[in-house]
Motif scaffolding. Sequence first.
Motif, PDB file in Angstrom:
ATOM      1  N   LYS A 171      12.161  -1.564   1.776  1.00  0.00           N
ATOM      2  CA  LYS A 171      11.765  -0.164   1.931  1.00  0.00           C
ATOM      3  C   LYS A 171      10.848   0.024   3.134  1.00  0.00           C
ATOM      4  CE  LYS A 171      10.246   0.041  -2.292  1.00  0.00           C
ATOM      5  NZ  LYS A 171       9.597   0.523  -3.536  1.00  0.00           N
ATOM      6  N   PHE A 172       9.964  -0.927   3.365  1.00  0.00           N
ATOM      7  CA  PHE A 172       9.043  -0.827   4.509  1.00  0.00           C
ATOM      8  C   PHE A 172       9.817  -0.751   5.819  1.00  0.00           C
ATOM      9  CE2 PHE A 172       6.676  -2.918   7.930  1.00  0.00           C
ATOM     10  CZ  PHE A 172       5.536  -2.136   7.970  1.00  0.00           C
ATOM     11  N   TRP A 173      10.735  -1.663   6.019  1.00  0.00           N
ATOM     12  CA  TRP A 173      11.471  -1.696   7.281  1.00  0.00           C
ATOM     13  C   TRP A 173      12.410  -0.504   7.438  1.00  0.00           C
ATOM     14  CZ3 TRP A 173       9.189  -4.420  10.617  1.00  0.00           C
ATOM     15  CH2 TRP A 173       8.531  -5.603  10.256  1.00  0.00           C
ATOM     16  N   GLN A 174      13.020  -0.081   6.344  1.00  0.00           N
ATOM     17  CA  GLN A 174      13.931   1.054   6.423  1.00  0.00           C
ATOM     18  C   GLN A 174      13.191   2.347   6.718  1.00  0.00           C
ATOM     19  OE1 GLN A 174      15.917   0.822   2.603  1.00  0.00           O
ATOM     20  NE2 GLN A 174      17.662  -0.284   3.443  1.00  0.00           N
ATOM     21  N   GLU A 175      12.084   2.579   6.042  1.00  0.00           N
ATOM     22  CA  GLU A 175      11.396   3.861   6.158  1.00  0.00           C
ATOM     23  C   GLU A 175      10.383   3.904   7.299  1.00  0.00           C
ATOM     24  OE1 GLU A 175      10.113   5.700   2.511  1.00  0.00           O
ATOM     25  OE2 GLU A 175      11.440   4.408   1.323  1.00  0.00           O
ATOM     26  N   ARG A 176       9.831   2.764   7.655  1.00  0.00           N
ATOM     27  CA  ARG A 176       8.851   2.744   8.752  1.00  0.00           C
ATOM     28  C   ARG A 176       9.527   2.591  10.102  1.00  0.00           C
ATOM     29  NH1 ARG A 176       6.297   2.928  12.609  1.00  0.00           N
ATOM     30  NH2 ARG A 176       4.203   2.148  13.065  1.00  0.00           N
ATOM     31  N   VAL A 185       5.968   1.574  -0.372  1.00  0.00           N
ATOM     32  CA  VAL A 185       6.989   0.750   0.278  1.00  0.00           C
ATOM     33  C   VAL A 185       6.669  -0.744   0.279  1.00  0.00           C
ATOM     34  CG1 VAL A 185       7.721   2.661   1.754  1.00  0.00           C
ATOM     35  CG2 VAL A 185       6.028   1.015   2.613  1.00  0.00           C
ATOM     36  N   LEU A 186       5.444  -1.094  -0.077  1.00  0.00           N
ATOM     37  CA  LEU A 186       5.064  -2.504  -0.056  1.00  0.00           C
ATOM     38  C   LEU A 186       4.793  -3.081  -1.447  1.00  0.00           C
ATOM     39  CD1 LEU A 186       2.638  -2.478   3.005  1.00  0.00           C
ATOM     40  CD2 LEU A 186       4.914  -3.511   2.928  1.00  0.00           C
ATOM     41  N   TYR A 188       4.047 -11.192  -0.512  1.00  0.00           N
ATOM     42  CA  TYR A 188       2.735 -11.707  -0.119  1.00  0.00           C
ATOM     43  C   TYR A 188       1.777 -10.533   0.080  1.00  0.00           C
ATOM     44  CZ  TYR A 188       6.205 -15.135   1.270  1.00  0.00           C
ATOM     45  OH  TYR A 188       7.295 -15.965   1.291  1.00  0.00           O
ATOM     46  N   PRO A 189       0.475 -10.805   0.083  1.00  0.00           N
ATOM     47  CA  PRO A 189      -0.475  -9.728   0.378  1.00  0.00           C
ATOM     48  C   PRO A 189      -0.258  -9.172   1.778  1.00  0.00           C
ATOM     49  CG  PRO A 189      -1.607 -11.651  -0.521  1.00  0.00           C
ATOM     50  CD  PRO A 189      -0.208 -12.082  -0.219  1.00  0.00           C
ATOM     51  N   VAL A 190      -0.409  -7.863   1.908  1.00  0.00           N
ATOM     52  CA  VAL A 190      -0.309  -7.184   3.209  1.00  0.00           C
ATOM     53  C   VAL A 190      -1.600  -6.403   3.412  1.00  0.00           C
ATOM     54  CG1 VAL A 190       0.963  -5.566   4.648  1.00  0.00           C
ATOM     55  CG2 VAL A 190       2.188  -6.934   2.943  1.00  0.00           C
ATOM     56  N   VAL A 250     -13.904  -8.314   8.919  1.00  0.00           N
ATOM     57  CA  VAL A 250     -14.847  -7.686   9.849  1.00  0.00           C
ATOM     58  C   VAL A 250     -14.561  -6.195   9.876  1.00  0.00           C
ATOM     59  CG1 VAL A 250     -15.738  -7.686  12.207  1.00  0.00           C
ATOM     60  CG2 VAL A 250     -14.777  -9.786  11.249  1.00  0.00           C
ATOM     61  N   GLY A 251     -15.615  -5.392   9.817  1.00  0.00           N
ATOM     62  CA  GLY A 251     -15.428  -3.944   9.856  1.00  0.00           C
ATOM     63  C   GLY A 251     -15.100  -3.349   8.500  1.00  0.00           C
ATOM     64  N   GLY A 252     -15.442  -4.069   7.427  1.00  0.00           N
ATOM     65  CA  GLY A 252     -15.151  -3.592   6.079  1.00  0.00           C
ATOM     66  C   GLY A 252     -13.884  -4.198   5.523  1.00  0.00           C
ATOM     67  N   ASN A 253     -13.750  -4.164   4.200  1.00  0.00           N
ATOM     68  CA  ASN A 253     -12.567  -4.723   3.556  1.00  0.00           C
ATOM     69  C   ASN A 253     -11.353  -3.822   3.775  1.00  0.00           C
ATOM     70  OD1 ASN A 253     -14.096  -6.815   2.557  1.00  0.00           O
ATOM     71  ND2 ASN A 253     -14.410  -5.856   0.560  1.00  0.00           N
ATOM     72  N   PRO A 254     -10.260  -4.368   4.292  1.00  0.00           N
ATOM     73  CA  PRO A 254      -9.053  -3.556   4.472  1.00  0.00           C
ATOM     74  C   PRO A 254      -8.359  -3.302   3.133  1.00  0.00           C
ATOM     75  CG  PRO A 254      -8.587  -5.815   5.063  1.00  0.00           C
ATOM     76  CD  PRO A 254     -10.064  -5.752   4.739  1.00  0.00           C
ATOM     77  N   LEU A 255      -7.540  -2.261   3.086  1.00  0.00           N
ATOM     78  CA  LEU A 255      -6.693  -2.066   1.925  1.00  0.00           C
ATOM     79  C   LEU A 255      -5.657  -3.195   1.871  1.00  0.00           C
ATOM     80  CD1 LEU A 255      -6.014   1.791   2.123  1.00  0.00           C
ATOM     81  CD2 LEU A 255      -7.646   0.584   0.644  1.00  0.00           C
ATOM     82  N   VAL A 256      -5.308  -3.595   0.662  1.00  0.00           N
ATOM     83  CA  VAL A 256      -4.336  -4.678   0.507  1.00  0.00           C
ATOM     84  C   VAL A 256      -3.206  -4.211  -0.400  1.00  0.00           C
ATOM     85  CG1 VAL A 256      -5.692  -5.725  -1.354  1.00  0.00           C
ATOM     86  CG2 VAL A 256      -3.998  -7.109  -0.140  1.00  0.00           C
ATOM     87  N   PHE A 257      -1.985  -4.532   0.003  1.00  0.00           N
ATOM     88  CA  PHE A 257      -0.796  -4.127  -0.722  1.00  0.00           C
ATOM     89  C   PHE A 257       0.047  -5.367  -1.030  1.00  0.00           C
ATOM     90  CE2 PHE A 257      -2.192  -0.829   2.176  1.00  0.00           C
ATOM     91  CZ  PHE A 257      -2.290   0.280   1.343  1.00  0.00           C
TER      92      PHE A 257
END
Length: 222
Positions: free
Chosen positions: A137-142, A183-184, A189-191, A210-217
């Motif tokens: 879904k990620f590759w198709q929609e993004r 989509v993820l 694996y974690p994204v 660095v710069g705060g914790n990113p969102l993880v999917f």
Amino acid sequence: MKLCISSFGFTTKEIALSVEKLIGKSLSEVNIAIVYDAALASCGNKRWFIEESANIANFIGGNIYFVSILKFSAEEIKKSFINADIIYLMGGKKHFLAGLFRQTNTIDLLKEITHEKVIMGTSAGSMALCRQITSVKFWQERYNVSKDEIIKKPELDIVDFSIVPHFMREDHLLWDEKFLKRVLNDNLYPVYALNDNQAIIYDNGNISFVGGNPLVFGKRDK
């Protein structure tokens, strides 16, 4: 293995200090080798290339080498890498760098260097260091491409996670948290979604942000 995985490189002093700590010497004394092939392989406005290069010059005080995996000989590439403290994989065309390292038989050199130098990636350069996103879904929609097309262009799999760079940048607002979560959700694996002021520091298996914790999917237990 010491890596800095980012969206846009030295955008903040915090990122610069984190890289300095990873190297173990002052950035004023650091040499850097910039692999720029993916940047030139992409079409369109190159203002970002100048801005990213300027950020490097603002923080790096040593020699700055531009390296072309496509045009340089193996001996020239190795010499530039050996003389550098940071191997910097600049972004640009998706999936281009991983394929180029394999096609030119320099992938073993890069992996050997990861045990001696700091590897820093930005955008598509960072993605090349990571695992390939597996969600169809990620590759198709993004990107409007099929999974089969992407499988033919695998990344280097140096780390066991993936990233989405430039999260919530002005030209990426369509691909927000709601979109990525949808989509993820089945990614193997974690994204991590990184904005342009964030980075992931990978120090011999230990991960910090660095710069705060990113969102993880995706699936976080892998």
